[in-house]
Design an enzyme around this catalytic site. Structure first.
Site, PDB file in Angstrom:
ATOM      1  N   SER A   1      11.030  66.705  24.316  1.00 64.74           N
ATOM      2  CA  SER A   1       9.696  66.469  23.748  1.00 64.74           C
ATOM      3  C   SER A   1       9.620  65.159  22.980  1.00 64.74           C
ATOM      4  O   SER A   1       8.534  64.644  22.720  1.00 64.74           O
ATOM      5  CB  SER A   1       9.329  67.628  22.809  1.00 64.74           C
ATOM      6  OG  SER A   1      10.267  67.726  21.751  1.00 64.74           O
ATOM      7  N   LYS A   2      10.772  64.598  22.622  1.00 64.22           N
ATOM      8  CA  LYS A   2      10.793  63.382  21.812  1.00 64.22           C
ATOM      9  C   LYS A   2      10.319  62.146  22.571  1.00 64.22           C
ATOM     10  O   LYS A   2      10.008  61.121  21.950  1.00 64.22           O
ATOM     11  CB  LYS A   2      12.196  63.154  21.255  1.00 64.22           C
ATOM     12  CG  LYS A   2      12.688  64.269  20.335  1.00 64.22           C
ATOM     13  CD  LYS A   2      11.788  64.453  19.129  1.00 64.22           C
ATOM     14  CE  LYS A   2      12.382  65.466  18.139  1.00 64.22           C
ATOM     15  NZ  LYS A   2      11.537  65.635  16.937  1.00 64.22           N
ATOM     16  N   ASP A   3      10.243  62.226  23.899  1.00 61.75           N
ATOM     17  CA  ASP A   3       9.666  61.114  24.653  1.00 61.75           C
ATOM     18  C   ASP A   3       8.258  60.811  24.169  1.00 61.75           C
ATOM     19  O   ASP A   3       7.827  59.649  24.118  1.00 61.75           O
ATOM     20  CB  ASP A   3       9.591  61.463  26.143  1.00 61.75           C
ATOM     21  CG  ASP A   3      10.917  61.337  26.856  1.00 61.75           C
ATOM     22  OD1 ASP A   3      11.938  61.097  26.189  1.00 61.75           O
ATOM     23  OD2 ASP A   3      10.934  61.493  28.092  1.00 61.75           O
TER      24      ASP A   3
END
Length: 347
Positions: free
Chosen positions: A47-49
């Site tokens: 999710s950090k993208d």
């Protein structure tokens, strides 16, 4: 090249719009319907993208970040990988201060993506000069032409999820979501996603997942930062020994704490039963779902969305290693990866 809607210019155009999949076997005896938001489908496998791309492009628009500059961040691994990927594609240098409890798989992947990595001791106070928070701050002060992402205290973290993750979940669930279960670390995913969903339907219940050894659950319930709550734990990217300003505690309805061991076993169960190669934090999220179900939190008509934020490939040397599990005292025959011996065919 002629424009083709089926071809993207680079990996960054693939960030977001991740799929949701029904959890079947593991929830067959639970009340409610359960959908997993697979953030591992992002090009950087987490999710950090979303926040890496959003924060960097915001800095570019504001003129804060210029060609050849250096991006610096504190990370347990996933944000770092996403930032390293964005930096590589856009032409920036990337320096990461990483917690020593990050898996060797994560650290090796960061280096492979071109980042310079500083590994800092995990079990020190946040204001200790050796902590990854303080090391990142020091590097930022020393390196000209650098920006410090500072995800714990950067409102753009939550904004990224307000603009993308929240609308995606609302659309994919046809607006029928009743509960959102999200691991809480920096608080960006849970706060941004919850804000969007609560605007659509204030009755949606937002449940944060915290770790034993972290201060978040007690702070949410009492407003007290209790240092006695802090002790070492193994789950990466979940819980905190400080209070991130990004976390909107008022929008979160309740927190559930999960243990290192239960979360590791839950990740393995997800793989063995659903075929989803879940990361340690995804295991923690599903462990919370199991505990909530045992507490009769859900009813048959509920539609529960649980965010699986990471991919199992980041934890091959940890939760997917029988040796590591045994060394932690987590191993038992029920949760072995595969009871069959490896067969080597030799000449």
């Amino acid at each position: 090249m002629k424009k083709n809607k089926n071809v993207v210019n680079n990996l960054l155009e693939l960030v977001g719009n991740t799929p949701m999949v029904k959890i079947n076997k593991l929830t067959k005896d639970f009340a409610g319907t359960f959908l997993a938001k697979l953030e591992s489908a992002n090009p950087g496998h987490s999710s950090k993208d979303r926040i890496a791309l959003h924060i960097v492009e915001s800095a570019e628009r504001k003129g804060i970040l210029k060609p050849g500059d250096t991006i610096i961040e504190t990370t347990s691994g996933n944000t770092g990988f996403s930032l390293a990927m964005v930096s590589l594609i856009k032409g920036y240098q990337c320096i990461l201060a990483v917690s020593s409890k990050s898996s060797t798989d994560k650290i090796d992947m960061l280096r492979a993506m071109g980042a310079k990595v500083y590994v800092c001791p995990a079990n020190v106070a946040a204001d200790d000069p050796r902590s990854y928070y303080e090391v990142a701050k020091r590097l930022h002060s020393e390196i000209k032409g650098s920006i410090y992402i500072n995800q714990y205290f950067n409102d753009l973290n939550a904004e990224a999820h307000y603009e993308t993750t929240g609308p995606e979940i609302w659309r994919q669930s046809n607006g029928k979501i009743t509960h959102l279960v999200v691991c809480s670390g920096t608080g960006g995913t849970i706060s941004g996603t919850a804000r969007f969903l609560k605007e659509k339907n204030p009755k949606i219940k937002i449940i944060g997942v915290d770790a034993y050894g972290s201060v978040l659950k007690k702070y949410h319930e009492t407003g007290e930062f209790d240092e006695n709550e802090i002790y070492p734990y193994r789950i990466e990217g979940l819980g905190k020994n400080l209070i991130p300003s990004v976390t909107d505690f008022e929008i979160i309805d309740k927190y559930v704490k999960v243990s290192d061991e239960d979360s590791a076993h839950s990740a393995r169960e997800i793989v063995k039963n659903e075929g989803i190669f879940a990361g340690y934090t995804s295991g923690a999220a599903f462990q919370a779902v199991k505990q909530l179900s045992q507490e009769n939190e859900f009813k048959d008509s509920d539609l529960v969305v649980v965010i699986f934020p990471d991919h199992g490939s980041r934890y091959l040397s940890k939760i997917y290693s029988d040796k590591w599990m045994e060394n932690q005292g987590f191993s038992d025959s029920k949760h072995e990866i595969n009871n069959n011996d490896i067969q080597y065919i030799r000449k």
